[in-house]
Structures are given as structure tokens and as C-alpha cells.
Motif scaffolding. Structure first.
Motif, PDB file in Angstrom:
ATOM      1  N   ASN A  25       0.728   3.689  -3.162  1.00  0.00           N
ATOM      2  CA  ASN A  25      -0.539   4.401  -3.285  1.00  0.00           C
ATOM      3  C   ASN A  25      -0.605   5.589  -2.338  1.00  0.00           C
ATOM      4  O   ASN A  25      -1.039   6.693  -2.722  1.00  0.00           O
ATOM      5  CB  ASN A  25      -1.694   3.435  -3.019  1.00  0.00           C
ATOM      6  CG  ASN A  25      -3.047   4.118  -3.051  1.00  0.00           C
ATOM      7  OD1 ASN A  25      -3.614   4.464  -2.004  1.00  0.00           O
ATOM      8  ND2 ASN A  25      -3.581   4.349  -4.245  1.00  0.00           N
ATOM      9  N   ILE A  26      -0.157   5.405  -1.121  1.00  0.00           N
ATOM     10  CA  ILE A  26      -0.186   6.495  -0.136  1.00  0.00           C
ATOM     11  C   ILE A  26       0.817   7.581  -0.506  1.00  0.00           C
ATOM     12  O   ILE A  26       0.562   8.774  -0.301  1.00  0.00           O
ATOM     13  CB  ILE A  26       0.085   5.929   1.274  1.00  0.00           C
ATOM     14  CG1 ILE A  26      -1.112   5.064   1.718  1.00  0.00           C
ATOM     15  CG2 ILE A  26       0.344   7.037   2.288  1.00  0.00           C
ATOM     16  CD1 ILE A  26      -0.870   4.287   2.996  1.00  0.00           C
ATOM     17  N   ASN A  40      -4.834  10.321  -0.884  1.00  0.00           N
ATOM     18  CA  ASN A  40      -4.815   8.903  -0.517  1.00  0.00           C
ATOM     19  C   ASN A  40      -4.367   8.713   0.929  1.00  0.00           C
ATOM     20  O   ASN A  40      -4.911   7.874   1.662  1.00  0.00           O
ATOM     21  CB  ASN A  40      -3.894   8.123  -1.450  1.00  0.00           C
ATOM     22  CG  ASN A  40      -4.439   8.020  -2.853  1.00  0.00           C
ATOM     23  OD1 ASN A  40      -5.602   8.321  -3.102  1.00  0.00           O
ATOM     24  ND2 ASN A  40      -3.600   7.592  -3.786  1.00  0.00           N
ATOM     25  N   SER A  71       1.572   8.415  -3.481  1.00  0.00           N
ATOM     26  CA  SER A  71       1.230   9.039  -4.763  1.00  0.00           C
ATOM     27  C   SER A  71       0.390  10.288  -4.622  1.00  0.00           C
ATOM     28  O   SER A  71       0.381  11.136  -5.523  1.00  0.00           O
ATOM     29  CB  SER A  71       0.502   8.032  -5.654  1.00  0.00           C
ATOM     30  OG  SER A  71      -0.779   7.705  -5.110  1.00  0.00           O
ATOM     31  N   SER A  72      -0.332  10.436  -3.496  1.00  0.00           N
ATOM     32  CA  SER A  72      -1.125  11.654  -3.336  1.00  0.00           C
ATOM     33  C   SER A  72      -1.470  11.886  -1.873  1.00  0.00           C
ATOM     34  O   SER A  72      -1.646  10.928  -1.096  1.00  0.00           O
ATOM     35  CB  SER A  72      -2.417  11.573  -4.142  1.00  0.00           C
ATOM     36  OG  SER A  72      -3.403  10.792  -3.483  1.00  0.00           O
ATOM     37  N   SER A  96      -7.184   9.711   3.236  1.00  0.00           N
ATOM     38  CA  SER A  96      -8.201   8.667   3.314  1.00  0.00           C
ATOM     39  C   SER A  96      -7.750   7.531   4.219  1.00  0.00           C
ATOM     40  O   SER A  96      -8.531   6.987   5.007  1.00  0.00           O
ATOM     41  CB  SER A  96      -8.515   8.119   1.916  1.00  0.00           C
ATOM     42  OG  SER A  96      -9.120   9.108   1.115  1.00  0.00           O
ATOM     43  N   TRP A  97      -6.474   7.160   4.114  1.00  0.00           N
ATOM     44  CA  TRP A  97      -5.951   6.074   4.957  1.00  0.00           C
ATOM     45  C   TRP A  97      -6.052   6.452   6.425  1.00  0.00           C
ATOM     46  O   TRP A  97      -6.482   5.644   7.262  1.00  0.00           O
ATOM     47  CB  TRP A  97      -4.506   5.765   4.572  1.00  0.00           C
ATOM     48  CG  TRP A  97      -3.995   4.460   5.130  1.00  0.00           C
ATOM     49  CD1 TRP A  97      -3.978   3.259   4.495  1.00  0.00           C
ATOM     50  CD2 TRP A  97      -3.443   4.236   6.430  1.00  0.00           C
ATOM     51  NE1 TRP A  97      -3.448   2.292   5.320  1.00  0.00           N
ATOM     52  CE2 TRP A  97      -3.115   2.859   6.507  1.00  0.00           C
ATOM     53  CE3 TRP A  97      -3.204   5.049   7.530  1.00  0.00           C
ATOM     54  CZ2 TRP A  97      -2.554   2.283   7.647  1.00  0.00           C
ATOM     55  CZ3 TRP A  97      -2.653   4.487   8.678  1.00  0.00           C
ATOM     56  CH2 TRP A  97      -2.330   3.119   8.732  1.00  0.00           C
ATOM     57  N   ASP A 106       0.811  -1.224   0.000  1.00  0.00           N
ATOM     58  CA  ASP A 106       0.000   0.000   0.000  1.00  0.00           C
ATOM     59  C   ASP A 106       0.844   1.274   0.000  1.00  0.00           C
ATOM     60  O   ASP A 106       0.302   2.384  -0.100  1.00  0.00           O
ATOM     61  CB  ASP A 106      -0.921   0.019   1.226  1.00  0.00           C
ATOM     62  CG  ASP A 106      -1.976  -1.065   1.180  1.00  0.00           C
ATOM     63  OD1 ASP A 106      -2.197  -1.631   0.096  1.00  0.00           O
ATOM     64  OD2 ASP A 106      -2.583  -1.344   2.239  1.00  0.00           O
TER      65      ASP A 106
END
Length: 351
Positions: A97-98, A104, A100-101, A107-108, A94
Motif C-alpha cells: 500500500n505504501i 499513502n 503504491s502511491s 499519510s503513513w 502494509d
């Protein structure tokens, strides 16, 4: 590990005393005292108790800190209101993904921290033993930055620290003698920016891989078992003015020296041992007695620091809460303090 001791006062007939003594030996009460020791909760087993039962077991034995390796929603629900301090992991898959923006990462944090306002989060571990030469490694620091931004925006910046759990044997080029501890030259571009981030944000480095058992079985000819188990009667390794009676201290101090050598304030970093233990079966030098000896001594020893940093307690997480039968090789299945039926495998004292 778990502290097992029975402090009840036994009165009455000798028969009752015998019964209670036997019961105490079989079911030894575990007491985790002192703020330095937690237990890792791994879940690579198909016969493990439900998360609610696990949290109840932590509470029953007064284990006040837990490490989980992913945002297990069942575990997070069970931890509500438990007052157990938590190290929560971001799975390696993961991280990109974290990184990358910021959205994200936000949200996590929302889904796994802010939604659990009555869980005591202590650390976010971004990745677990990521190979520093892998494609994932480049995303660790950006993910750490994004998660810290999200945690700070949530008003939790002083409570929840962001770090990563390094694979110490892979990153250290030299560890023996400890004063020669240094990170591999080719990996300095990976580790030094992480050190700077941690120093600037007053977060500890999470140190995985301090497993004297593994070091011992890979070098039985040159490493004594008593040195690995904390049972040597005297100094085994003399390093300048510092004498080492156990392998754990030597490995931890090698990390301290490597951090100093790296510069960027690394010498000021606190280290947290994010996993250490000894298996009870499945390989060379594995037994219930050796596991009990190592973990008992570990729990007591970390309160007093190392030869390089005497009197500086080391926050440590014993590995592991349960045996995990989906791992391999065989000894990897047997690090648990408890069997999957929730019975303690041996007696330990956590005072």
C-alpha cells in the motif's frame, strides 16, 4: 539486555546489609549505558503490561533505544517526551500500500511520525524479514523511496533513516568461513538496489537473523556451545589472518564481506543488528544462565567491533523485552529480559 547492578552504598548493621544484599540480588538494578544497545519490544503476548508501564520500565532501567514492529499508537503515545530513540516498523502487510502511491506514504508518515513530534524517531524499518522470493519483496524498495520522500518533506530527513530488516540466513548463501560471505546469487536483484539506496542515503542495513542460538541448535554436532555463548577461551575458527572466538562475530563479518562482494558501495554500509538474544527456556541449551551469559557478553562485545572491523561499535537491539506467550514453538516464548510481571529474569550489567 538489561543491566542489573546495585550501586547503592550499604551502611549500618550486618542484618540490614544482608537484607539489602538479598534485595539487590533479587531486584538487580539495570543500567543501560553506552549509545549502542537498545531492546526490542515485541507484543505477541496476552499478559503483557500496558505500553505506559513498558516505557516507564525502559526509563527505570535507562534503556535509551527501542524497536517496535508496527506503529502501535498506545506505545507512541507513551513514548512522548521520554527521549527514547525509536525504530518503528512498517508491517509486511502494509508495504504494498505504501509503495503504491506517494500519498499513502505521506499519510503513513503524518499519522505515525509527524503526529508525534516529541517522540525521537531514529529508523523506519520497512518490513521485517520479508521473504525475498515473495510477492511482497518487489514493493520494499518503492515503499522505502516513498517514505523517505515523505520524511524529507517533513524536514526530518537528517534525523530519521529509512531501511529494511533483512532475514540474513535466508539471503546469505555462504557464511562460513566469514570471508566467503556472499548473498545468494539468485537474490542479488533483490538486495543490490536496496544496498544502493542505503548507501546513497547514508542509512544502515538492519540485519535480522544474527541468532547464534538458532545456528547452534541446528548444528550441535559441529558448533561448540562456548563458541555460541562468547565463552570460548581461544580462537575456534581461523579465517586467513582473522581468528574467531565467537559465532556472533563470524555471522556479522560474513554480512560485511557479502556487502563488499555485492559492490555498489556496500562495503561502506553500517550494519545495525536489529535483533539478537538467547532464550531462557523451552528448548535445547536454553537456561537462565545461558541467556544471561549470552546477553551480558553481547552487550559488552558489540562496543568493540568484530575481527574484520575492530574498534567499530555495532548498534545492537537485544531481543526481547518480554516473554511472548502467543509464539511457538516453546523456546520462541522465552526470549524476554523481563517476565510479563515486569520483574527482570536475571542479572545483567550494561556498562
Amino acid at each position: 539486555m538489561v543491566a542489573m547492578s546495585d550501586s547503592s552504598t550499604v551502611k549500618g548493621s550486618s542484618t540490614m546489609a544482608t537484607v539489602l544484599l538479598v534485595f539487590g540480588l533479587l531486584m538487580a538494578t539495570l543500567h543501560f549505558t553506552g549509545a549502542q544497545t537498545g531492546v526490542c519490544y515485541g507484543t505477541l503476548g496476552d499478559n503483557l503490561p500496558a505500553a505506559g508501564e513498558v516505557v516507564a520500565l525502559y526509563n527505570q532501567y535507562n534503556i535509551r533505544r527501542m524497536r517496535i514492529y508496527n506503529p502501535n499508537q498506545e506505545a507512541l503515545e507513551a513514548l512522548r517526551g521520554s527521549n527514547i530513540e525509536l525504530m518503528i516498523g512498517v508491517p509486511n502487510e502494509d508495504i504494498e500500500n505504501i509503495a503504491s502511491s506517494q500519498a499513502n506514504a505521506n499519510s503513513w508518515v503524518q499519522n505515525n511520525i509527524r503526529n508525534y513530534g516529541n517522540v525521537r524517531f531514529r529508523y523506519v524499518a520497512v518490513g521485517n524479514e520479508v521473504n525475498p522470493t515473495s510477492s511482497t519483496a518487489q514493493f520494499i524498495l518503492p515503499a522505502m523511496r516513498n517514505l523517505l520522500n515523505a520524511i524529507t518533506a517533513a524536514g526530518l530527513g537528517n534525523q530519521v533513516k529509512v531501511s529494511t530488516a533483512i532475514d540474513t540466513p535466508r539471503i546469505l548463501g555462504t557464511w562460513n568461513p566469514p570471508s566467503q560471505g556472499a548473498f545468494r546469487q539468485e537474490l542479488t536483484s533483490f538486495i543490490k538496489p536496496i544496498i544502493s539506496f542505503l548507501v546513497n542515503n547514508r542509512a544502515p542495513l538492519l540485519v535480522n537473523g544474527i541468532y547464534p542460538y538458532l545456528t547452534y541448535i541446528n548444528n550441535i554436532r559441529d558448533i561448540r556451545l562456548d563458541y555460541a555463548l562468547f565463552t570460548a577461551s581461544g580462537v575456534v575458527v581461523q579465517d586467513g589472518q582473522l581468528g574467531y572466538r565467537n559465532l556472533f562475530d563470524a555471522m556479522v563479518d560474513a554480512v560485511y564481506w557479502a556487502l563488499e562482494m555485492a559492490g555498489d558501495g556496500g562495503g561502506s554500509l553500517e550494519v545495525v543488528i536489529s535483533g539478537s538474544g538467547w532464550p531462557s527456556a523451552g528448548g535445547s541449551a536454553t537456561s537462565l544462565d545461558n541467556a544471561r551469559t549470552y546477553n551480558t557478553n553481547l552487550i559488552q562485545h558489540v562496543k568493540g567491533g568484530t575481527p574484520k572491523k575492530p574498534g567499530v561499535p555495532i548498534e545492537t537491539y537485544v531481543f526481547d523485552m518480554f516473554d511472548e506467550n502467543l509464539k511457538s514453538p516453546e523456546y520462541e516464548k522465552n526470549w524476554g529480559l523481563f517476565s510479563p510481571n515486569k520483574h527482570p529474569k536475571y542479572s545483567l550489567i550494561f556498562n
